[in-house]
Scaffold this motif. Structure first.
Motif, PDB file in Angstrom:
ATOM      1  N   GLU A  76      -7.022  -1.120  -3.738  1.00  0.00           N
ATOM      2  CA  GLU A  76      -8.447  -1.192  -3.420  1.00  0.00           C
ATOM      3  C   GLU A  76      -8.747  -2.558  -2.833  1.00  0.00           C
ATOM      4  O   GLU A  76      -8.370  -3.585  -3.405  1.00  0.00           O
ATOM      5  CB  GLU A  76      -9.310  -0.983  -4.672  1.00  0.00           C
ATOM      6  CG  GLU A  76      -9.286   0.438  -5.215  1.00  0.00           C
ATOM      7  CD  GLU A  76     -10.276   0.636  -6.346  1.00  0.00           C
ATOM      8  OE1 GLU A  76     -11.268  -0.129  -6.397  1.00  0.00           O
ATOM      9  OE2 GLU A  76     -10.055   1.527  -7.179  1.00  0.00           O
ATOM     10  N   ASN A 129       5.009   6.233  -6.778  1.00  0.00           N
ATOM     11  CA  ASN A 129       5.666   7.305  -6.027  1.00  0.00           C
ATOM     12  C   ASN A 129       7.166   7.058  -5.861  1.00  0.00           C
ATOM     13  O   ASN A 129       7.837   7.786  -5.123  1.00  0.00           O
ATOM     14  CB  ASN A 129       5.009   7.469  -4.662  1.00  0.00           C
ATOM     15  CG  ASN A 129       4.919   6.153  -3.897  1.00  0.00           C
ATOM     16  OD1 ASN A 129       5.285   5.100  -4.422  1.00  0.00           O
ATOM     17  ND2 ASN A 129       4.433   6.209  -2.668  1.00  0.00           N
ATOM     18  N   ILE A 176      -7.909   6.833   1.565  1.00  0.00           N
ATOM     19  CA  ILE A 176      -8.691   7.762   0.752  1.00  0.00           C
ATOM     20  C   ILE A 176     -10.176   7.640   1.079  1.00  0.00           C
ATOM     21  O   ILE A 176     -10.870   8.647   1.270  1.00  0.00           O
ATOM     22  CB  ILE A 176      -8.462   7.514  -0.745  1.00  0.00           C
ATOM     23  CG1 ILE A 176      -6.965   7.606  -1.066  1.00  0.00           C
ATOM     24  CG2 ILE A 176      -9.259   8.502  -1.587  1.00  0.00           C
ATOM     25  CD1 ILE A 176      -6.323   8.944  -0.748  1.00  0.00           C
ATOM     26  N   ALA A 185       1.775   1.851  -4.039  1.00  0.00           N
ATOM     27  CA  ALA A 185       0.799   1.590  -5.099  1.00  0.00           C
ATOM     28  C   ALA A 185      -0.568   2.114  -4.687  1.00  0.00           C
ATOM     29  O   ALA A 185      -0.782   2.535  -3.528  1.00  0.00           O
ATOM     30  CB  ALA A 185       0.721   0.086  -5.396  1.00  0.00           C
ATOM     31  N   HIS A 186      -1.500   2.101  -5.647  1.00  0.00           N
ATOM     32  CA  HIS A 186      -2.905   2.399  -5.382  1.00  0.00           C
ATOM     33  C   HIS A 186      -3.613   1.068  -5.120  1.00  0.00           C
ATOM     34  O   HIS A 186      -3.625   0.197  -5.990  1.00  0.00           O
ATOM     35  CB  HIS A 186      -3.557   3.113  -6.557  1.00  0.00           C
ATOM     36  CG  HIS A 186      -2.936   4.448  -6.848  1.00  0.00           C
ATOM     37  ND1 HIS A 186      -3.162   5.142  -8.019  1.00  0.00           N
ATOM     38  CD2 HIS A 186      -2.095   5.233  -6.112  1.00  0.00           C
ATOM     39  CE1 HIS A 186      -2.488   6.286  -7.995  1.00  0.00           C
ATOM     40  NE2 HIS A 186      -1.837   6.348  -6.846  1.00  0.00           N
ATOM     41  N   GLU A 244      -3.931   5.029  -1.151  1.00  0.00           N
ATOM     42  CA  GLU A 244      -2.935   5.470  -2.134  1.00  0.00           C
ATOM     43  C   GLU A 244      -1.689   5.936  -1.395  1.00  0.00           C
ATOM     44  O   GLU A 244      -1.729   6.931  -0.666  1.00  0.00           O
ATOM     45  CB  GLU A 244      -3.490   6.616  -2.993  1.00  0.00           C
ATOM     46  CG  GLU A 244      -4.656   6.214  -3.881  1.00  0.00           C
ATOM     47  CD  GLU A 244      -5.163   7.372  -4.735  1.00  0.00           C
ATOM     48  OE1 GLU A 244      -4.578   8.478  -4.612  1.00  0.00           O
ATOM     49  OE2 GLU A 244      -6.118   7.179  -5.488  1.00  0.00           O
ATOM     50  N   GLY A 245      -0.605   5.203  -1.542  1.00  0.00           N
ATOM     51  CA  GLY A 245       0.648   5.580  -0.905  1.00  0.00           C
ATOM     52  C   GLY A 245       0.546   5.672   0.594  1.00  0.00           C
ATOM     53  O   GLY A 245       0.956   6.680   1.194  1.00  0.00           O
ATOM     54  N   ALA A 289       0.819  -1.216   0.000  1.00  0.00           N
ATOM     55  CA  ALA A 289       0.000   0.000   0.000  1.00  0.00           C
ATOM     56  C   ALA A 289       0.852   1.266   0.000  1.00  0.00           C
ATOM     57  O   ALA A 289       0.379   2.335  -0.417  1.00  0.00           O
ATOM     58  CB  ALA A 289      -0.923   0.005   1.211  1.00  0.00           C
ATOM     59  N   VAL A 346     -10.072   2.197  -0.042  1.00  0.00           N
ATOM     60  CA  VAL A 346      -9.149   2.692  -1.054  1.00  0.00           C
ATOM     61  C   VAL A 346      -7.974   3.369  -0.351  1.00  0.00           C
ATOM     62  O   VAL A 346      -8.170   4.232   0.516  1.00  0.00           O
ATOM     63  CB  VAL A 346      -9.834   3.689  -2.009  1.00  0.00           C
ATOM     64  CG1 VAL A 346      -8.833   4.208  -3.042  1.00  0.00           C
ATOM     65  CG2 VAL A 346     -11.028   3.037  -2.700  1.00  0.00           C
ATOM     66  N   LYS A 378      -2.868  -1.157  -8.299  1.00  0.00           N
ATOM     67  CA  LYS A 378      -2.656  -0.417  -9.544  1.00  0.00           C
ATOM     68  C   LYS A 378      -1.436   0.484  -9.421  1.00  0.00           C
ATOM     69  O   LYS A 378      -1.089   0.948  -8.338  1.00  0.00           O
ATOM     70  CB  LYS A 378      -3.890   0.425  -9.881  1.00  0.00           C
ATOM     71  CG  LYS A 378      -5.146  -0.391 -10.151  1.00  0.00           C
ATOM     72  CD  LYS A 378      -6.289   0.490 -10.635  1.00  0.00           C
ATOM     73  CE  LYS A 378      -6.740   1.473  -9.578  1.00  0.00           C
ATOM     74  NZ  LYS A 378      -7.917   2.246 -10.002  1.00  0.00           N
ATOM     75  N   ASN A 379      -0.802   0.721 -10.570  1.00  0.00           N
ATOM     76  CA  ASN A 379       0.300   1.688 -10.678  1.00  0.00           C
ATOM     77  C   ASN A 379       1.401   1.407  -9.639  1.00  0.00           C
ATOM     78  O   ASN A 379       1.709   2.248  -8.782  1.00  0.00           O
ATOM     79  CB  ASN A 379      -0.217   3.121 -10.515  1.00  0.00           C
ATOM     80  CG  ASN A 379      -1.304   3.442 -11.516  1.00  0.00           C
ATOM     81  OD1 ASN A 379      -1.253   3.009 -12.658  1.00  0.00           O
ATOM     82  ND2 ASN A 379      -2.306   4.197 -11.078  1.00  0.00           N
TER      83      ASN A 379
END
Length: 620
Positions: free
Chosen positions: A111, A154, A133, A108-109, A128-129, A105, A126, A149-150
């Protein structure tokens, strides 16, 4: 003076921890699959896009998580399998959620969608980094879905170090296969970029191996079973005749966890002693069950290496079990002291002498007497044998009439006499003046030059010639092929078939013609002119083995690797006799190359010995 040491913020500490846990997308796949298994799921689906760089999703039908567990699993030092320090040495699970999720976590993003069976609604989180969220209630099926995802969004520097999509996807497939082989009772599915790569229904160990590696694998397997107080061994080993150059089909599982062990591998190689060709590796799929308190699985960050309490006993048991299986299934010769009682002499005939066979001879039989009666001049049949004997004798003498004529003709033929024109050493001197090259120990070729002599390694020289030839053919895309009267069908595992598909364009430029490529086999209708049909399977295995462990990043590197592997495999070997014309062709071909000094693997091809150096040797 201000303090130098300070505590790191949580998000920075998580990113540092992620560097140890998450090395590439395959690391995320391994953690999420193991979490799904510990969640008691019997149906696990892995969805990947762009080799995990864009998306990694694992969906299972396990027990799910409560809202509290869903939040805590992303916290540092959160785990489900450790309560005390002593628990580190008595682990029976892979870790239900927690531990690695905080590291994932952080880079990455993520969920998370999860729902327990007894609850009406599930939870959707959710992150993100490492930042939360959102957290909502949602209508979800039973189980858990992790969506990553992704990756490394960062940490751009870490993302730039990722390899090509082909390389990263191969690592993901490796991790998927290891988990799927360890748990055949679970339904696994792998989907990459929208296409299904693997669909593995729940089955037994043997069927899971066949589903992963292809239908022809079934006839290669020999079962291995052994049950002792120290270890319980089950699984399969490959028959020696199916051994390959590569080590891709070698799997150890200890308590349903994949491991690597050079020590145990040596025990298996010892069991195959005398059954394998030099350089070949056997296939094995071995499952070891040991008490959890007798192993330490935390000596390596990825837990692929473990430490056993009694390695020597385990070595001996494993070696003995495999030897027994190979002998039991008539794969290896064994000493058999049991007699077949059916072959013994019956008791009542034990002391009796054998009867000699009787031979009956007709004393009146004469092979020269004709069956038909002979007429005499008075038109009466002769009753006496004298006349018949005389006629027979006269007829036998007539057989030699033509033979005497032929013998006279043969005696009249005159032959050229061979004259000796010189002594033995004179002939040798003439040959020395006409010969340009010599072969020494079927390994080196010696040729004279103005300044002295040249000593050439025939194997390395041929490698250089073939390397430049194949590299030119691949680049120019123009090569000659020889059509096969009957297509050649070869069988490979699914992973090897994918690799051959990647090599197909380059191999076709060298002269290969692929008629059909199936899930576990290929059909070849044409091969390069310089290759024998019997060498094709060996060449493809060496290509796969060589390029699997050194996967190229660019097309040029791939073509270069193919040309090097083909040149090394097909070059004339040390110990091969070469005629004088072959030696001269090899020397001429070498010095027609762009770089005749070194082989494709940067080894010197020849050395020069000057006359001055020889004079110095004799002057001593």
């Amino acid at each position: 003076m201000s303090s130098i040491i300070q505590l790191l913020p949580d998000h920075v500490a998580n990113q540092i921890a992620a560097g140890e846990v998450v090395q590439r997308p395959a690391s995320v796949v391994k953690e999420l699959l193991e979490n799904a298994i510990d969640a008691k799921a019997n149906d696990v689906k892995l969805i990947v896009k762009d080799a995990g760089k864009t998306l990694i999703q694992v969906i299972d039908n396990g027990v799910g998580m409560s809202v509290t567990d869903a939040r805590l699993c992303f916290e540092r030092h959160a785990t489900s399998k450790i309560r005390l320090a002593e628990d580190l040495f008595d682990l029976s699970t892979k870790g239900f959620r927690g531990e690695a999720l905080a590291s994932i976590a952080a880079i990455a993003h993520v969920e998370l969608k999860t729902k327990q069976d007894q609850e009406e609604l599930g939870h959707h989180i959710v992150i993100e980094g490492s930042k939360f969220i959102s957290q909502d209630v949602a209508v979800l099926p039973k189980g858990t879905s992790f969506l990553v995802k992704n990756l490394f969004f960062n940490i751009p520097a870490r993302r730039n170090f990722l390899k090509s999509e082909t390389v990263e996807m191969r690592h993901i497939v490796d991790e998927f296969q290891r988990v799927a082989l360890a748990h055949p009772n679970i339904y696994f599915t792998l989907i990459h970029n929208g296409s299904e790569m693997f669909n593995l229904p729940a089955s037994n160990y043997r069927q899971r191996i066949v589903n992963l590696l292809g239908g022809k694998t079934n006839e290669k397997l020999v079962p291995v079973t052994e049950d002792t107080e120290i270890v319980k061994i089950s699984g399969f080993v490959g028959k020696p005749e199916y051994a390959k150059k590569s080590r891709g089909e070698q799997f150890f599982f200890v308590n349903d966890r994949f491991i690597k062990s050079g020590y145990l591998h040596h025990a298996i190689m010892n069991a195959y002693d005398g059954l394998l060709k030099e350089g070949n590796q056997p296939s094995y799929f071995l499952y070891l069950q040991v008490p959890p308190n007798t192993i330490d699985i935390n000596i390596h960050p990825t837990k692929t290496e473990i430490k056993f309490d009694d390695e020597q006993a385990l070595y001996a048991i494993l070696r003995s079990a495999i030897k027994h299986s190979l002998g039991q299934f008539n794969v290896a010769p064994v000493l058999d002291f049991e007699r077949d009682p059916n072959l013994d002499t019956p008791y009542e005939y034990k002391n009796k002498d054998s009867d000699s066979p009787t031979i009956q001879v007709d004393a009146n039989f004469n092979p020269f007497i004709e069956d038909k009666p002979v007429r005499n001049n008075n038109n009466s049949y002769a009753s006496s044998g004298n006349y018949t004997k005389r006629e027979t004798a006269n007829s036998w003498e007539s057989l030699y009439v033509d033979l005497r004529k032929d013998t006279a003709e043969v005696e009249s033929i005159s032959f050229e006499s061979e004259e000796v024109t010189g002594s033995f050493f004179d002939n040798m001197e003439v040959e020395n003046t006409t010969s340009r090259t010599y072969q020494i120990h079927k390994k080196y070729i010696v040729s004279s030059i103005k300044s002295g002599m040249l000593v050439i390694d025939q194997n390395k020289a041929h490698q250089r010639i073939l390397y430049e030839q194949y590299l030119t053919n691949i680049t120019v895309k123009h090569a000659s092929s020889q059509q096969l009267l009957f297509p050649l069908e070869l069988y490979f595992s699914r992973e090897e078939i994918q690799f051959i598909k990647e090599l197909q364009p380059s191999l076709e430029n060298t002269g290969f013609i692929f008629d059909n490529i199936k899930e576990d086999s290929i059909q070849i209708g044409g091969i390069p002119v310089s290759i024998q049909e019997s060498e094709v399977s060996i060449l493809l295995e060496e290509l796969i083995n060589g390029l699997q462990h050194n996967i190229p990043e660019s097309t040029f590197s791939l073509n270069d690797g193919i040309a090097k592997t083909m040149a090394k495999s097909l070059a004339v070997k040390t110990g091969t006799y070469l005629a004088e014309i072959e030696q001269e062709n090899l020397v001429n071909g070498l010095f027609a190359c762009k770089d005749p000094n070194v082989s494709p693997f940067n080894k010197p091809i020849f050395i020069t010995i000057s006359v001055e150096d020889l004079d110095k040797k004799f002057a001593l």
